[in-house]
Design an enzyme around this catalytic site. Structure first.
Site, PDB file in Angstrom:
ATOM      1  CD  GLU A   1      43.559   3.666  83.418  1.00  0.00           C
ATOM      2  OE1 GLU A   1      43.090   2.676  83.975  1.00  0.00           O
ATOM      3  OE2 GLU A   1      42.861   4.525  82.860  1.00  0.00           O
TER       4      GLU A   1
ATOM      5  CB  CYS B   1      43.857  12.962  81.533  1.00  0.00           C
ATOM      6  SG  CYS B   1      42.973  12.418  82.972  1.00  0.00           S
TER       7      CYS B   1
ATOM      8  CB  CYS C   1      41.231   6.647  94.531  1.00  0.00           C
ATOM      9  SG  CYS C   1      40.564   8.173  95.222  1.00  0.00           S
TER      10      CYS C   1
ATOM     11  CB  CYS D   1      33.462   7.863  93.961  1.00  0.00           C
ATOM     12  SG  CYS D   1      34.201   9.347  94.641  1.00  0.00           S
TER      13      CYS D   1
ATOM     14  CB  CYS E   1      35.197   6.011  90.603  1.00  0.00           C
ATOM     15  SG  CYS E   1      36.889   6.280  90.045  1.00  0.00           S
TER      16      CYS E   1
ATOM     17  CB  CYS F   1      37.365   6.687  85.404  1.00  0.00           C
ATOM     18  SG  CYS F   1      36.650   5.505  84.280  1.00  0.00           S
TER      19      CYS F   1
HETATM   20  N1  SAH Z   1      39.735  12.116  92.372  1.00  0.00           N
HETATM   21  C1  SAH Z   1      39.485  13.268  91.607  1.00  0.00           C
HETATM   22  C2  SAH Z   1      40.109  13.239  90.218  1.00  0.00           C
HETATM   23  C3  SAH Z   1      40.037  11.935  89.479  1.00  0.00           C
HETATM   24  S1  SAH Z   1      38.428  11.422  88.965  1.00  0.00           S
HETATM   25  C4  SAH Z   1      37.989  13.537  91.516  1.00  0.00           C
HETATM   26  O1  SAH Z   1      37.197  12.699  91.921  1.00  0.00           O
HETATM   27  O2  SAH Z   1      37.652  14.620  91.064  1.00  0.00           O
HETATM   28  C5  SAH Z   1      38.050  12.616  87.714  1.00  0.00           C
HETATM   29  C6  SAH Z   1      36.594  12.674  87.348  1.00  0.00           C
HETATM   30  O3  SAH Z   1      36.191  11.457  86.711  1.00  0.00           O
HETATM   31  C7  SAH Z   1      35.675  12.836  88.539  1.00  0.00           C
HETATM   32  O4  SAH Z   1      34.808  13.912  88.339  1.00  0.00           O
HETATM   33  C8  SAH Z   1      34.926  11.529  88.574  1.00  0.00           C
HETATM   34  O5  SAH Z   1      33.665  11.686  89.106  1.00  0.00           O
HETATM   35  C9  SAH Z   1      34.892  11.116  87.137  1.00  0.00           C
HETATM   36  N2  SAH Z   1      34.638   9.695  86.904  1.00  0.00           N
HETATM   37  C10 SAH Z   1      35.294   8.646  87.431  1.00  0.00           C
HETATM   38  N3  SAH Z   1      34.789   7.485  86.960  1.00  0.00           N
HETATM   39  C11 SAH Z   1      33.807   7.819  86.092  1.00  0.00           C
HETATM   40  C12 SAH Z   1      32.923   7.066  85.264  1.00  0.00           C
HETATM   41  N4  SAH Z   1      32.962   5.742  85.218  1.00  0.00           N
HETATM   42  N5  SAH Z   1      32.039   7.737  84.501  1.00  0.00           N
HETATM   43  C13 SAH Z   1      32.005   9.083  84.517  1.00  0.00           C
HETATM   44  N6  SAH Z   1      32.809   9.839  85.275  1.00  0.00           N
HETATM   45  C14 SAH Z   1      33.698   9.220  86.054  1.00  0.00           C
HETATM   46 FE1  SF4 Z   2      38.855   8.665  93.762  1.00  0.00          FE
HETATM   47 FE2  SF4 Z   2      37.483   7.944  91.614  1.00  0.00          FE
HETATM   48 FE3  SF4 Z   2      36.279   9.219  93.622  1.00  0.00          FE
HETATM   49 FE4  SF4 Z   2      38.032  10.561  92.100  1.00  0.00          FE
HETATM   50  S1  SF4 Z   2      36.094   9.682  91.429  1.00  0.00           S
HETATM   51  S2  SF4 Z   2      37.879  10.573  94.336  1.00  0.00           S
HETATM   52  S3  SF4 Z   2      39.484   8.901  91.633  1.00  0.00           S
HETATM   53  S4  SF4 Z   2      37.214   7.172  93.711  1.00  0.00           S
END
Ligand code: SAH
Ligand code: SF4
Length: 346
Positions: A92, A105, A112, A116, A119, A332
């Site tokens: 995306e 973005c 990934c 997390c 996510c 995300c």
């Molecule tokens: N992997 C990197 C960059 C991509 S994620 C990272 O983790 O920083 C970018 C941001 O989106 C991160 O801070 C992550 O915590 C946030 N994010 C991902 N999914 C989310 C969600 N469902 N709600 C809020 N923040 C989210």
């Molecule tokens: Fe990966 Fe999502 Fe965690 Fe960023 S927030 S490191 S994209 S799993």
């Protein structure tokens, strides 16, 4: 893919190709201008080139390896583009206009490996790294779709860019070197879940990119509930790397903090985060959770505001966006997750 990709050609590669095709060397400069100054990857539209050369370029290079498969508009004027790749995988990119600026973005990986727990991007693990040209092509799709060159680029889409370092660095080079796209590195943010070896590699690049660290917690126990162990570094090591980043690169880092109800949104956590941000000269970006899994909940608005107020009272610069469908929800991996579900059901 064995053919070279146009979006990531160097001047010397283009000069050799042009010579091989029996063309005068000045043609290389013309082609590179189309690609890096006019963001044009279709040789058919490079009107100052002879027809034969346009055809030859199409057979010798991968001119555009990806395409926009779907676009969807969020409530706050963000547009998500689902980009399909040469192997039918998808990532995306998101276009985020604000009153006076436009931000793109971008994604760095398909899936990934960090995983997390909140996510959508990490749900199925890592499928593969994006090649440098696939990262650059997202920028071109965004320009074609919005008709604008972005004021800012944030790597906050799918993937952990610092775990795909070489390709990310290659793409960053094309985006920011004066001979290529020439965007200011000061307008490019790299967001990382805190992969410490990657932060040091970024320091080695020596360019003033903005580093954003997804901290999400003020102690390692809470952080461990959110980020699985495999690729998670201790907060103390991450903070040391942030200090080194500021010292070497001269830029303040940003802490991103995805707010999860009952997990990391207490007043005590806000106070600790404020102290940490002050000590390490960091700004804080609060991201109220966009619910993608049953496991976590978005905090109530009042709790979000209270948390922000504690940081602000302590003198920390805080950014908070509340709109639904806002930048991070858009970025995300939800669109890709939907796309995968659809493919499975077909
Ligand atoms: N992997 C990197 C960059 C991509 S994620 C990272 O983790 O920083 C970018 C941001 O989106 C991160 O801070 C992550 O915590 C946030 N994010 C991902 N999914 C989310 C969600 N469902 N709600 C809020 N923040 C989210
Ligand atoms: Fe990966 Fe999502 Fe965690 Fe960023 S927030 S490191 S994209 S799993």
């Amino acid at each position: 893919m064995s053919l070279k990709a146009l979006a990531n050609c160097t001047y010397s590669e283009m000069e050799s190709l042009v010579k091989e095709l029996g063309q005068p060397v000045f043609r290389a400069k013309q082609i590179m201008e189309w690609v890096f100054q006019h963001y044009e990857l279709n040789p058919d539209r490079m009107l100052n080139l002879p027809l034969k050369l346009r055809e030859d370029l199409k057979s010798k290079l991968v001119c555009m390896s990806s395409e926009i498969k779907e676009s969807s508009k969020g409530g706050d004027k963000t547009t998500k583009l689902l980009i399909s790749l040469f192997d039918d995988e998808a990532v995306e990119m998101v276009i985020i206009p604000s009153r006076e600026r436009i931000t793109f973005c971008l994604s760095t990986q398909v899936g990934c490996p960090v995983g997390c727990r909140f996510c959508a991007s990490g749900e199925g693990g890592l499928v593969r790294n994006l090649e440098a040209h696939e990262i650059i092509e997202q920028l071109y799709h965004g320009i074609a779709h919005s008709g604008k060159f972005p004021d800012n680029i944030v790597f906050m889409g799918i993937g952990e860019g610092l775990l795909n370092f070489d390709n990310l660095a290659d793409a960053l080079g094309k985006m920011t070197e004066a001979d290529y796209i020439g965007m200011s590195p000061r307008r490019v943010t790299i967001s990382s879940s805190g992969y410490v070896p990657g932060i040091y590699r970024l320091i080695e690049l020596g360019k003033p990119f903005i580093l954003a660290i997804s901290l999400h917690a003020v102690d390692d126990e809470t952080r461990a509930e959110i980020i699985p162990g495999k690729l998670r570094y201790p907060i103390a090591e991450i903070l040391q790397a942030c200090d080194d980043y500021e010292k070497e690169i001269g830029r303040m880092v940003t802490f991103e903090y995805t707010m999860l109800a009952g997990i990391n949104d207490s007043a005590g956590a806000a106070e600790k985060l404020a102290a940490m941000a002050r000590k390490h000269h960091a700004k804080v970006n609060l991201i109220p959770y966009n619910e993608t899994s049953e496991e976590f909940k978005r905090p109530k608005e009042i709790d979000i505001f209270d948390f922000r107020d504690i940081l602000e009272k302590a003198g920390v610069t805080v950014m908070l966006r509340l709109e639904k469908g806002s930048k991070v929800k858009a970025a995300c991996g939800q669109l890709r997750a939907q796309h995968i579900k659809k493919l499975k059901n077909d």
